[in-house]
Design a protein around this motif. Sequence first.
Motif, PDB file in Angstrom:
ATOM      1  N   SER A  38      20.251  41.394  58.129  1.00 29.79           N
ATOM      2  CA  SER A  38      20.827  42.728  58.211  1.00 29.79           C
ATOM      3  C   SER A  38      20.250  43.506  59.382  1.00 29.79           C
ATOM      4  O   SER A  38      19.196  43.183  59.895  1.00 29.79           O
ATOM      5  CB  SER A  38      20.550  43.492  56.916  1.00 29.79           C
ATOM      6  N   ALA A  39      20.963  44.537  59.793  1.00 25.79           N
ATOM      7  CA  ALA A  39      20.466  45.443  60.828  1.00 25.79           C
ATOM      8  C   ALA A  39      19.364  46.305  60.217  1.00 25.79           C
ATOM      9  O   ALA A  39      19.411  46.632  59.033  1.00 25.79           O
ATOM     10  CB  ALA A  39      21.604  46.321  61.339  1.00 25.79           C
ATOM     11  N   PRO A  40      18.344  46.681  61.011  1.00 30.33           N
ATOM     12  CA  PRO A  40      17.274  47.524  60.482  1.00 30.33           C
ATOM     13  C   PRO A  40      17.810  48.855  59.948  1.00 30.33           C
ATOM     14  O   PRO A  40      18.710  49.455  60.542  1.00 30.33           O
ATOM     15  CB  PRO A  40      16.377  47.767  61.696  1.00 30.33           C
ATOM     16  N   THR A  41      17.265  49.263  58.821  1.00 27.00           N
ATOM     17  CA  THR A  41      17.663  50.519  58.186  1.00 27.00           C
ATOM     18  C   THR A  41      16.484  51.091  57.417  1.00 27.00           C
ATOM     19  O   THR A  41      15.515  50.383  57.147  1.00 27.00           O
ATOM     20  CB  THR A  41      18.868  50.298  57.244  1.00 27.00           C
ATOM     21  N   ALA A  42      16.560  52.344  57.061  1.00 24.46           N
ATOM     22  CA  ALA A  42      15.518  52.975  56.257  1.00 24.46           C
ATOM     23  C   ALA A  42      15.721  52.615  54.787  1.00 24.46           C
ATOM     24  O   ALA A  42      16.840  52.438  54.333  1.00 24.46           O
ATOM     25  CB  ALA A  42      15.564  54.491  56.438  1.00 24.46           C
ATOM     26  N   ILE A  43      14.622  52.502  54.058  1.00 21.32           N
ATOM     27  CA  ILE A  43      14.656  52.351  52.603  1.00 21.32           C
ATOM     28  C   ILE A  43      14.265  53.709  52.055  1.00 21.32           C
ATOM     29  O   ILE A  43      13.126  54.141  52.181  1.00 21.32           O
ATOM     30  CB  ILE A  43      13.699  51.249  52.121  1.00 21.32           C
ATOM     31  N   ARG A  44      15.248  54.402  51.476  1.00 25.10           N
ATOM     32  CA  ARG A  44      15.060  55.792  51.036  1.00 25.10           C
ATOM     33  C   ARG A  44      14.961  55.848  49.519  1.00 25.10           C
ATOM     34  O   ARG A  44      15.744  55.236  48.806  1.00 25.10           O
ATOM     35  CB  ARG A  44      16.245  56.622  51.511  1.00 25.10           C
ATOM     36  N   SER A  45      13.998  56.612  49.030  1.00 32.58           N
ATOM     37  CA  SER A  45      13.785  56.794  47.600  1.00 32.58           C
ATOM     38  C   SER A  45      14.856  57.706  47.015  1.00 32.58           C
ATOM     39  O   SER A  45      15.148  58.774  47.559  1.00 32.58           O
ATOM     40  CB  SER A  45      12.405  57.416  47.359  1.00 32.58           C
ATOM     41  N   ASP A  46      15.442  57.298  45.887  1.00 33.54           N
ATOM     42  CA  ASP A  46      16.370  58.162  45.162  1.00 33.54           C
ATOM     43  C   ASP A  46      15.618  59.298  44.467  1.00 33.54           C
ATOM     44  O   ASP A  46      16.207  60.318  44.135  1.00 33.54           O
ATOM     45  CB  ASP A  46      17.149  57.370  44.114  1.00 33.54           C
ATOM     46  N   LEU A  47      14.338  59.114  44.237  1.00 37.88           N
ATOM     47  CA  LEU A  47      13.528  60.109  43.538  1.00 37.88           C
ATOM     48  C   LEU A  47      13.305  61.365  44.374  1.00 37.88           C
ATOM     49  O   LEU A  47      13.498  62.471  43.898  1.00 37.88           O
ATOM     50  CB  LEU A  47      12.179  59.502  43.144  1.00 37.88           C
ATOM     51  N   ASN A  48      12.906  61.187  45.659  1.00 39.51           N
ATOM     52  CA  ASN A  48      12.553  62.352  46.472  1.00 39.51           C
ATOM     53  C   ASN A  48      13.183  62.359  47.867  1.00 39.51           C
ATOM     54  O   ASN A  48      12.907  63.242  48.664  1.00 39.51           O
ATOM     55  CB  ASN A  48      11.031  62.490  46.590  1.00 39.51           C
ATOM     56  N   GLY A  49      14.002  61.361  48.189  1.00 44.70           N
ATOM     57  CA  GLY A  49      14.682  61.313  49.478  1.00 44.70           C
ATOM     58  C   GLY A  49      13.797  60.886  50.633  1.00 44.70           C
ATOM     59  O   GLY A  49      14.232  60.882  51.776  1.00 44.70           O
ATOM     60  N   LYS A  50      12.549  60.493  50.358  1.00 48.49           N
ATOM     61  CA  LYS A  50      11.632  60.078  51.425  1.00 48.49           C
ATOM     62  C   LYS A  50      11.817  58.595  51.723  1.00 48.49           C
ATOM     63  O   LYS A  50      12.378  57.849  50.937  1.00 48.49           O
ATOM     64  CB  LYS A  50      10.193  60.390  51.031  1.00 48.49           C
TER      65      LYS A  50
END
Length: 98
Positions: A38-50
């Motif tokens: 896959s292309a690089p992407t951010a892994i974002r928390s559903d809990l706090n959006g970080k």
Amino acid sequence: MRRALGAVLTAGASMAVLMAGPGMANAATASGAGAQASAPTAIRSDLNGKCLDIRGYNPNNGAQTQTWDCLNGANQHWYWDGRMIRSDLNNKCLDVTG
């Protein structure tokens, strides 16, 4: 995969980045699973959006990760190589410990 990783992040487990193995570039085709890299992407928390972040841009083995404000740096970009989640900063694998 996304839901399971989110559960780990929500649980507050500590994480480390480990050494990449040889032949990483061919891992997706060598796995035999037919999984595409896959292309690089951010892994974002559903809990706090970080975002999942390698603390201090540390490229070394055993670097600590954390959730941090999403700043779009290489230390917050991750990709699936067909078998493992890897960092765009150093191509090392994400290992969850706890």
